[in-house]
Design a protein around this motif. Structure first.
Motif, PDB file in Angstrom:
ATOM      1  N   ILE A  93      11.043   5.640  -7.339  1.00 41.22           N
ATOM      2  CA  ILE A  93      10.338   6.933  -8.090  1.00 41.22           C
ATOM      3  C   ILE A  93      11.519   7.913  -7.918  1.00 41.22           C
ATOM      4  O   ILE A  93      12.306   8.187  -6.915  1.00 41.22           O
ATOM      5  CB  ILE A  93       9.153   7.137  -7.656  1.00 41.22           C
ATOM      6  N   ASN A  94      11.288   8.839  -8.614  1.00 40.65           N
ATOM      7  CA  ASN A  94      11.992  10.226  -8.783  1.00 40.65           C
ATOM      8  C   ASN A  94      11.484  11.418  -7.841  1.00 40.65           C
ATOM      9  O   ASN A  94      12.122  12.056  -7.409  1.00 40.65           O
ATOM     10  CB  ASN A  94      12.702  10.523 -10.002  1.00 40.65           C
ATOM     11  N   THR A  95      10.448  11.425  -8.076  1.00 40.26           N
ATOM     12  CA  THR A  95       9.404  12.395  -7.661  1.00 40.26           C
ATOM     13  C   THR A  95       8.363  11.934  -6.846  1.00 40.26           C
ATOM     14  O   THR A  95       7.719  10.900  -7.219  1.00 40.26           O
ATOM     15  CB  THR A  95       9.049  13.399  -8.755  1.00 40.26           C
ATOM     16  N   GLU A 132       0.893  -1.202   0.125  1.00 38.21           N
ATOM     17  CA  GLU A 132       0.030  -0.077   0.134  1.00 38.21           C
ATOM     18  C   GLU A 132       1.009   1.153  -0.131  1.00 38.21           C
ATOM     19  O   GLU A 132       0.407   2.249  -0.646  1.00 38.21           O
ATOM     20  CB  GLU A 132      -1.102  -0.063   1.132  1.00 38.21           C
ATOM     21  N   MET A 133       2.053   1.400   0.818  1.00 44.11           N
ATOM     22  CA  MET A 133       2.644   2.382   0.844  1.00 44.11           C
ATOM     23  C   MET A 133       3.506   2.616  -0.664  1.00 44.11           C
ATOM     24  O   MET A 133       3.465   3.921  -0.884  1.00 44.11           O
ATOM     25  CB  MET A 133       3.914   2.101   1.920  1.00 44.11           C
ATOM     26  N   ILE A 134       3.707   1.632  -1.233  1.00 45.63           N
ATOM     27  CA  ILE A 134       4.547   1.854  -2.562  1.00 45.63           C
ATOM     28  C   ILE A 134       3.411   2.227  -3.374  1.00 45.63           C
ATOM     29  O   ILE A 134       3.940   3.472  -4.334  1.00 45.63           O
ATOM     30  CB  ILE A 134       5.134   0.400  -2.796  1.00 45.63           C
ATOM     31  N   ALA A 135       2.198   1.811  -3.462  1.00 40.32           N
ATOM     32  CA  ALA A 135       1.151   2.226  -4.499  1.00 40.32           C
ATOM     33  C   ALA A 135       0.758   3.523  -4.254  1.00 40.32           C
ATOM     34  O   ALA A 135       0.674   4.323  -5.204  1.00 40.32           O
ATOM     35  CB  ALA A 135      -0.173   1.214  -4.245  1.00 40.32           C
ATOM     36  N   ILE A 136       0.951   4.062  -2.928  1.00 37.59           N
ATOM     37  CA  ILE A 136       0.596   5.558  -2.612  1.00 37.59           C
ATOM     38  C   ILE A 136       1.580   6.395  -3.223  1.00 37.59           C
ATOM     39  O   ILE A 136       1.411   7.397  -3.886  1.00 37.59           O
ATOM     40  CB  ILE A 136       0.247   5.663  -1.242  1.00 37.59           C
ATOM     41  N   LEU A 137       2.884   6.069  -3.204  1.00 39.22           N
ATOM     42  CA  LEU A 137       3.944   6.798  -3.308  1.00 39.22           C
ATOM     43  C   LEU A 137       4.073   6.847  -5.186  1.00 39.22           C
ATOM     44  O   LEU A 137       4.762   7.692  -5.619  1.00 39.22           O
ATOM     45  CB  LEU A 137       5.274   6.086  -3.013  1.00 39.22           C
ATOM     46  N   LYS A 138       3.672   5.706  -5.426  1.00 45.57           N
ATOM     47  CA  LYS A 138       3.455   5.690  -7.195  1.00 45.57           C
ATOM     48  C   LYS A 138       2.556   6.315  -7.824  1.00 45.57           C
ATOM     49  O   LYS A 138       2.226   6.652  -8.899  1.00 45.57           O
ATOM     50  CB  LYS A 138       3.706   4.257  -7.538  1.00 45.57           C
ATOM     51  N   GLY A 139       1.545   6.828  -6.938  1.00 48.34           N
ATOM     52  CA  GLY A 139       0.352   7.403  -7.370  1.00 48.34           C
ATOM     53  C   GLY A 139      -0.626   6.412  -7.996  1.00 48.34           C
ATOM     54  O   GLY A 139      -1.555   6.909  -8.625  1.00 48.34           O
ATOM     55  N   PHE A 154       4.982  13.552   5.270  1.00 49.15           N
ATOM     56  CA  PHE A 154       6.463  13.439   5.505  1.00 49.15           C
ATOM     57  C   PHE A 154       6.807  14.769   6.289  1.00 49.15           C
ATOM     58  O   PHE A 154       6.348  15.824   6.025  1.00 49.15           O
ATOM     59  CB  PHE A 154       7.274  13.110   4.098  1.00 49.15           C
ATOM     60  N   ASP A 155       8.062  14.495   6.796  1.00 48.23           N
ATOM     61  CA  ASP A 155       8.755  15.576   7.577  1.00 48.23           C
ATOM     62  C   ASP A 155       9.311  16.771   6.571  1.00 48.23           C
ATOM     63  O   ASP A 155       9.124  18.074   6.902  1.00 48.23           O
ATOM     64  CB  ASP A 155       9.929  15.052   8.630  1.00 48.23           C
ATOM     65  N   ASN A 156       9.843  16.273   5.429  1.00 48.39           N
ATOM     66  CA  ASN A 156      10.520  17.462   4.665  1.00 48.39           C
ATOM     67  C   ASN A 156      10.874  16.614   3.439  1.00 48.39           C
ATOM     68  O   ASN A 156      11.286  15.627   3.341  1.00 48.39           O
ATOM     69  CB  ASN A 156      11.837  18.078   5.337  1.00 48.39           C
ATOM     70  N   PRO A 157      10.825  17.567   2.224  1.00 54.97           N
ATOM     71  CA  PRO A 157      10.919  17.039   0.965  1.00 54.97           C
ATOM     72  C   PRO A 157      12.396  16.782   0.681  1.00 54.97           C
ATOM     73  O   PRO A 157      12.653  15.791  -0.169  1.00 54.97           O
ATOM     74  CB  PRO A 157      10.529  18.153  -0.038  1.00 54.97           C
TER      75      PRO A 157
END
Length: 301
Positions: free
Chosen positions: A166-168, A132-139, A149-152
């Motif tokens: 992912i890069n972004t 689920e975490m990976i899917a959220i990060l991949k959109g 998150f704390d900071n970009p």
């Protein structure tokens, strides 16, 4: 002649009195000074270590300069400050910056950290899977979970970018603030987000009686299939860090490129020493080395 003799004595006394003093403090492992860059995710535990180190070695001055990994690393690589605490070792290309100067980069792991996932205490969410975490990060996630998150520029964001390959970050479902403390506060006030922070920040909030601490909770994580910890949901407890069963683990390193046997070397050795490791153990993180406990049992018969 009497006055001449007196003048000679006066000159001799003055020359003894005016001998130049040794300049500065001798640089050793326990005397002198050093600046250390610290990934802000680990600033609390390094502060704890430095407090005891200073009490033992008052002539060793360590100045901590804290910031997000991607912001402090250039300072380290351009040779401005030669000691850094962060969550990874140098890449061969990064290490080459110092190799070209004839300096060896000494790397010492001193702790095992867990990236904690937190939710609002009243949120129905108490678990999440690595998928689920990976899917959220991949959109590509279609559920209701969102991440903050704390900071970009933090090492935590980099960790999850690498995990999801992912890069972004996606434009929806993932948000960044300014600090770990901001994440705790944000999640305490909003039930719709999962906060991603360094474990030590969560533990410190509890120790310091942070008013937001009771309003958040740790949630369990199940690893991807085939990974350690894929059989159940695990929280970042100390036992789970030491055993390696918690999915989101990372090491904490101090990298020393002083090029001399100075305070940087002394502090690095301290972090890995039995006393330094005991502080790690008491903090709730995983120590680099487990402290042996010897008992002297006497037969009373």
């Amino acid at each position: 002649m009497k006055y001449l003799g007196f003048l000679c004595i006066l000159i001799a006394f003055s020359s003894c009195k005016d001998k130049p003093k040794s300049e500065g403090v001798q640089e050793t492992r326990t005397t002198g000074s050093v600046k250390v860059l610290v990934d802000d995710t680990f600033s609390n535990i390094v502060d704890e270590q430095l407090e005891v180190f200073n009490s033992d070695y008052p002539d060793a001055k360590v100045e901590l300069i804290k910031g997000q990994e991607q912001r402090i690393l250039p300072t380290f690589l351009n040779d401005s400050i030669r000691v850094i605490v962060m969550s990874r070792v140098l890449t061969p290309k990064e290490e080459q910056f110092y190799t070209n100067r004839g300096i060896v980069a000494y790397t010492q792991r001193f702790a095992i950290d867990g990236i904690a996932l937190i939710a609002n205490a009243e949120s129905p969410d108490s678990t999440v899977t690595a998928e689920e975490m990976i899917a959220i990060l991949k959109g590509t996630y279609t559920g209701n979970k969102q991440l903050v998150f704390d900071n970009p520029y933090s090492s935590t964001v980099k960790y999850f970018k690498d995990l999801a390959k992912i890069n972004t970050l996606p434009s929806k479902g993932v948000y960044t603030l300014n600090s770990n403390a901001d994440v705790i506060k944000y999640v305490a006030e909003d039930k719709d987000y999962i906060g991603v922070i360094g474990l030590n920040w969560y533990l410190q909030a509890g120790k310091k009686g942070d008013s937001d601490y009771p309003k958040v909770k740790l949630i369990g994580v199940k690893n991807v299939k085939g990974g350690k910890g894929d059989d159940a949901f695990y929280k970042p407890t100390q036992d789970n860090l030491i055993s390696g069963i918690y999915p989101f683990l990372r090491n904490v390193y101090i990298i020393n490129c002083e090029g001399k046997d100075g305070v940087g070397t002394g502090f690095a050795n301290w972090l890995a020493s039995p006393r330094g490791q005991l502080i790690i153990l008491k903090s709730g993180l995983g120590p680099h080395k487990l402290i042996s406990r010897d008992f002297n049992l006497k037969n009373s018969n």
